[in-house]
Write a protein that holds these residues in place. Structure first.
Motif, PDB file in Angstrom:
ATOM      1  N   VAL A  15       1.480  -2.153  11.648  1.00 52.63           N
ATOM      2  CA  VAL A  15       0.516  -1.088  11.358  1.00 52.63           C
ATOM      3  C   VAL A  15      -0.368  -1.502  10.190  1.00 52.63           C
ATOM      4  CG1 VAL A  15       0.273   1.300  10.563  1.00 52.63           C
ATOM      5  CG2 VAL A  15       1.968   0.736  12.320  1.00 52.63           C
ATOM      6  N   LEU A  16       0.215  -2.140   9.176  1.00 54.22           N
ATOM      7  CA  LEU A  16      -0.572  -2.616   8.041  1.00 54.22           C
ATOM      8  C   LEU A  16      -1.546  -3.718   8.458  1.00 54.22           C
ATOM      9  CD1 LEU A  16       2.010  -2.670   5.120  1.00 54.22           C
ATOM     10  CD2 LEU A  16      -0.057  -1.282   5.281  1.00 54.22           C
ATOM     11  N   SER A  17      -1.118  -4.557   9.378  1.00 53.78           N
ATOM     12  CA  SER A  17      -2.042  -5.577   9.883  1.00 53.78           C
ATOM     13  C   SER A  17      -3.265  -4.913  10.512  1.00 53.78           C
ATOM     14  CB  SER A  17      -1.319  -6.459  10.910  1.00 53.78           C
ATOM     15  OG  SER A  17      -2.202  -7.404  11.483  1.00 53.78           O
ATOM     16  N   ASP A  18      -3.039  -3.888  11.311  1.00 54.76           N
ATOM     17  CA  ASP A  18      -4.160  -3.142  11.886  1.00 54.76           C
ATOM     18  C   ASP A  18      -4.950  -2.417  10.806  1.00 54.76           C
ATOM     19  OD1 ASP A  18      -3.700  -3.931  14.508  1.00 54.76           O
ATOM     20  OD2 ASP A  18      -2.367  -2.250  14.927  1.00 54.76           O
ATOM     21  N   GLY A  19      -4.234  -1.892   9.801  1.00 54.71           N
ATOM     22  CA  GLY A  19      -4.909  -1.195   8.713  1.00 54.71           C
ATOM     23  C   GLY A  19      -5.847  -2.110   7.947  1.00 54.71           C
ATOM     24  N   TYR A  20      -5.437  -3.368   7.757  1.00 56.36           N
ATOM     25  CA  TYR A  20      -6.305  -4.336   7.095  1.00 56.36           C
ATOM     26  C   TYR A  20      -7.575  -4.562   7.906  1.00 56.36           C
ATOM     27  CZ  TYR A  20      -8.070  -8.715   5.209  1.00 56.36           C
ATOM     28  OH  TYR A  20      -8.884  -9.680   4.668  1.00 56.36           O
ATOM     29  N   LYS A  21      -7.421  -4.707   9.221  1.00 61.08           N
ATOM     30  CA  LYS A  21      -8.578  -4.969  10.088  1.00 61.08           C
ATOM     31  C   LYS A  21      -9.521  -3.765  10.120  1.00 61.08           C
ATOM     32  CE  LYS A  21      -5.337  -7.691  12.707  1.00 61.08           C
ATOM     33  NZ  LYS A  21      -4.348  -7.596  13.794  1.00 61.08           N
ATOM     34  N   VAL A  22      -8.950  -2.573  10.173  1.00 60.64           N
ATOM     35  CA  VAL A  22      -9.783  -1.368  10.159  1.00 60.64           C
ATOM     36  C   VAL A  22     -10.571  -1.291   8.850  1.00 60.64           C
ATOM     37  CG1 VAL A  22      -9.713   1.156  10.023  1.00 60.64           C
ATOM     38  CG2 VAL A  22      -8.378  -0.038  11.774  1.00 60.64           C
ATOM     39  N   ALA A  23      -9.896  -1.566   7.730  1.00 55.77           N
ATOM     40  CA  ALA A  23     -10.577  -1.527   6.430  1.00 55.77           C
ATOM     41  C   ALA A  23     -11.710  -2.552   6.382  1.00 55.77           C
ATOM     42  CB  ALA A  23      -9.567  -1.779   5.315  1.00 55.77           C
ATOM     43  N   GLN A  24     -11.452  -3.759   6.902  1.00 50.87           N
ATOM     44  CA  GLN A  24     -12.498  -4.777   6.923  1.00 50.87           C
ATOM     45  C   GLN A  24     -13.707  -4.319   7.717  1.00 50.87           C
ATOM     46  OE1 GLN A  24     -11.716  -6.932   4.394  1.00 50.87           O
ATOM     47  NE2 GLN A  24     -12.122  -8.698   5.696  1.00 50.87           N
ATOM     48  N   GLY A  25     -13.441  -3.588   8.800  1.00 49.53           N
ATOM     49  CA  GLY A  25     -14.524  -3.140   9.665  1.00 49.53           C
ATOM     50  C   GLY A  25     -15.438  -2.111   9.031  1.00 49.53           C
ATOM     51  N   ILE A  26     -14.981  -1.481   7.946  1.00 47.94           N
ATOM     52  CA  ILE A  26     -15.835  -0.504   7.243  1.00 47.94           C
ATOM     53  C   ILE A  26     -16.089  -0.973   5.810  1.00 47.94           C
ATOM     54  CG2 ILE A  26     -15.328   1.486   8.691  1.00 47.94           C
ATOM     55  CD1 ILE A  26     -13.192   2.347   6.744  1.00 47.94           C
ATOM     56  N   ASN A  27     -16.089  -2.313   5.648  1.00 52.13           N
ATOM     57  CA  ASN A  27     -16.505  -2.959   4.394  1.00 52.13           C
ATOM     58  C   ASN A  27     -15.619  -2.652   3.201  1.00 52.13           C
ATOM     59  OD1 ASN A  27     -18.833  -4.221   5.604  1.00 52.13           O
ATOM     60  ND2 ASN A  27     -19.786  -2.190   5.612  1.00 52.13           N
ATOM     61  N   THR A  28     -14.320  -2.566   3.445  1.00 57.46           N
ATOM     62  CA  THR A  28     -13.347  -2.461   2.366  1.00 57.46           C
ATOM     63  C   THR A  28     -12.230  -3.467   2.647  1.00 57.46           C
ATOM     64  OG1 THR A  28     -12.236  -0.645   3.540  1.00 57.46           O
ATOM     65  CG2 THR A  28     -13.799  -0.030   1.807  1.00 57.46           C
ATOM     66  N   SER A  29     -11.420  -3.759   1.635  1.00 57.08           N
ATOM     67  CA  SER A  29     -10.336  -4.719   1.811  1.00 57.08           C
ATOM     68  C   SER A  29      -9.026  -4.121   1.318  1.00 57.08           C
ATOM     69  CB  SER A  29     -10.622  -6.015   1.049  1.00 57.08           C
ATOM     70  OG  SER A  29     -11.675  -6.733   1.651  1.00 57.08           O
ATOM     71  N   LEU A  30      -8.017  -4.166   2.152  1.00 60.47           N
ATOM     72  CA  LEU A  30      -6.696  -3.637   1.816  1.00 60.47           C
ATOM     73  C   LEU A  30      -5.835  -4.783   1.302  1.00 60.47           C
ATOM     74  CD1 LEU A  30      -4.786  -1.161   1.870  1.00 60.47           C
ATOM     75  CD2 LEU A  30      -4.125  -1.865   4.177  1.00 60.47           C
ATOM     76  N   HIS A  31      -5.567  -4.779   0.007  1.00 56.77           N
ATOM     77  CA  HIS A  31      -4.764  -5.822  -0.630  1.00 56.77           C
ATOM     78  C   HIS A  31      -3.304  -5.671  -0.203  1.00 56.77           C
ATOM     79  CE1 HIS A  31      -2.748  -8.001  -3.913  1.00 56.77           C
ATOM     80  NE2 HIS A  31      -3.901  -8.620  -4.110  1.00 56.77           N
ATOM     81  N   PRO A  32      -2.542  -6.775  -0.103  1.00 57.05           N
ATOM     82  CA  PRO A  32      -1.142  -6.641   0.320  1.00 57.05           C
ATOM     83  C   PRO A  32      -0.302  -5.748  -0.593  1.00 57.05           C
ATOM     84  CG  PRO A  32      -1.597  -8.866  -0.498  1.00 57.05           C
ATOM     85  CD  PRO A  32      -2.912  -8.184  -0.290  1.00 57.05           C
ATOM     86  N   ALA A  33      -0.565  -5.764  -1.886  1.00 54.65           N
ATOM     87  CA  ALA A  33       0.176  -4.865  -2.779  1.00 54.65           C
ATOM     88  C   ALA A  33      -0.151  -3.412  -2.453  1.00 54.65           C
ATOM     89  CB  ALA A  33      -0.146  -5.171  -4.240  1.00 54.65           C
ATOM     90  N   GLN A  34      -1.406  -3.145  -2.121  1.00 59.32           N
ATOM     91  CA  GLN A  34      -1.794  -1.784  -1.744  1.00 59.32           C
ATOM     92  C   GLN A  34      -1.156  -1.398  -0.416  1.00 59.32           C
ATOM     93  OE1 GLN A  34      -6.032  -2.477  -1.792  1.00 59.32           O
ATOM     94  NE2 GLN A  34      -6.273  -1.608  -3.848  1.00 59.32           N
ATOM     95  N   GLY A  35      -1.126  -2.333   0.526  1.00 55.55           N
ATOM     96  CA  GLY A  35      -0.535  -2.036   1.826  1.00 55.55           C
ATOM     97  C   GLY A  35       0.943  -1.721   1.728  1.00 55.55           C
TER      98      GLY A  35
END
Length: 440
Positions: free
Chosen positions: A337-357
């Motif tokens: 789910v976090l892997s998908d969350g990272y991709k979704v964030a990238q798609g709207i010009n944000t980045s989900l750091h692993p510590a945040q995930g």
């Protein structure tokens, strides 16, 4: 009789919020050779091996893990256990998917035996994925709730669940009435809420399947039982939103439907909120309710991209946890789910750091459920709900993890490539519930 247990391993724990730190890794503490001491199912200390090994009580069982990382058990803030049999079903968006796949399988949960078999399988899969607490939809049948809590209480796992309320716009064999919803829920609350680690959630499916009378009955239950939860869906799909506007023309917004019924409270969990606007986030902040971010299912059903960082705006921050949302979500693994969350964030010009995930999957989930003083971190006093991560569990994982030269990079590779195979062991209250193979 007092029971002591200890784990020697590398571990990570959070000392602050990585969403409020310039360097998200500064919020995370990594103990390369650590010792976690557990007494009667709770953590009593977590520090370095050299500092604490002399404090191990005589006769304490010691488990050791090499090349692994222990962290708090993950927390799934939105999932449907009855939908396990229809996970990964092809070709629909939300409303047609419910009618085609979900409602037919949910009708089977009037059978206590069937419900218990699926509940047992679901919990096994959940724990195999490293998830130790979840907020769970059952079905309209009280039998489905009894089956779920019966199985989860055997494991002593902290679970939140409730009977679904639906008195319209659903098949006849899945509808109740406002009064039946109230009576069944009240009886289930008395039977299960606060028993061992079981917690109850008043659970209207979503606004289209409940009349105003039923939503108000749900609000009355929350008023009468102040420590129970509320769990529903919000703003997931554009066709759903248009339907809500038609059904409740006198309400200002989808969220306002719930607000007027008294459903927005600190223990209220709103799943998805993909299309939330600023006024929705502000009202969630004001009322203390939480959002379950479900990036995997939102992608699977084509619902849209939840603006995570907008929800977490420090000016009016909303509590957010992660949800697998089985069965629209195709996996129970919150790493996936976090892997998908990272991709979704990238798609709207944000980045989900692993510590945040990983924070979202643990501490953030605990905060979203108002349970941060009990679970979600490796801290003295918390329940010893833990998962043992293995970055080298798969051939590709071994290749990628071996090249990681920082902890941040290692955790990111685990977040992007990890799945249930990456969970070497899972503990609930200090008891090992799942293990891949013999410890090294």
């Amino acid at each position: 009789m007092t029971k002591h247990f200890a784990i020697r391993s590398a571990f990570i724990t959070f000392t602050s919020d990585p969403f409020t730190s310039e360097d998200p890794m500064s919020a995370l503490h990594y103990e390369e050779d650590g010792l976690i001491l557990i007494k009667d199912g709770r953590i009593i200390s977590a520090s370095s091996w050299d500092t604490s090994r002399q404090n191990i009580p005589e006769g304490t069982a010691l488990e050791q893990y090499k090349n692994k990382i222990v962290m708090a058990g993950m927390i799934d803030t939105h999932v449907h256990y009855p939908q396990l049999p229809v996970v990964a079903s092809y070709g629909e968006q939300l409303l047609s998917w419910l009618n085609t796949y979900v409602f037919p399988v949910e009708a089977r949960f009037s059978s206590p035996e069937y419900a218990q078999n699926i509940a047992r399988s679901f919990l096994s899969e959940l724990l195999r994925s490293g998830t130790t607490t979840a907020a769970v939809f059952c079905t309209v049948h009280p039998e489905s709730v009894d089956a779920f809590f019966t199985e989860s209480s055997k494991l002593n796992a902290c679970m939140i669940a409730g009977k679904v309320l639906m008195d319209r716009n659903a098949p006849a064999n899945l509808r109740d009435t406002a009064q039946q919803a109230y009576d069944d829920s009240k009886s289930l609350i008395q039977r299960w809420h606060g028993k061992k680690r079981q917690l109850y959630a008043v659970t209207p499916r979503f606004a289209p399947t409940s009349t105003q009378e039923q939503l108000e009955a749900a609000g009355s239950l929350l008023t009468e039982h102040e420590t129970v939860f509320m769990h529903t869906h919000l703003l997931e799909n554009k066709a759903e939103i248009a339907w809500v506007n038609e059904l409740f023309p006198d309400r200002r917004s989808y969220l306002d439907v719930y607000d007027k019924a008294g459903l927005l409270r600190p223990r209220s969990i709103l799943a998805h909120a993909v299309h939330a606007q600023e006024e929705d986030f502000q009202r969630c902040h004001d009322t203390g309710c939480s959002i379950a971010h479900c990036p995997s299912s939102n992608q699977f059903l084509g619902s849209g991209s939840f603006p995570l960082f907008k929800a977490l705006d420090p000016k009016r921050r909303v509590k957010v946890g992660l949800g697998s949302d089985i069965g629209a979500g195709p996996t129970l693994s919150l790493l996936q789910v976090l892997s998908d969350g990272y991709k979704v964030a990238q798609g709207i010009n944000t980045s989900l750091h692993p510590a945040q995930g990983l924070w979202l999957a643990t501490v953030g989930g605990a905060q979203a459920l108002n349970l941060e003083n009990q679970i979600g971190n490796i801290k003295p006093g918390h329940y010893a709900d833990l998962c043992v991560l293995d970055p080298f569990a798969t051939p590709l994982g071994r290749i990628r993890s071996s090249s990681a030269d920082t902890l941040s990079d290692l955790l990111f590779s685990l977040m992007m490539l990890g799945d249930d195979r990456s969970i070497h062991a899972t503990y609930v209250c200090g008891e090992k519930i799942h293990q891949v193979d013999k410890c090294e």
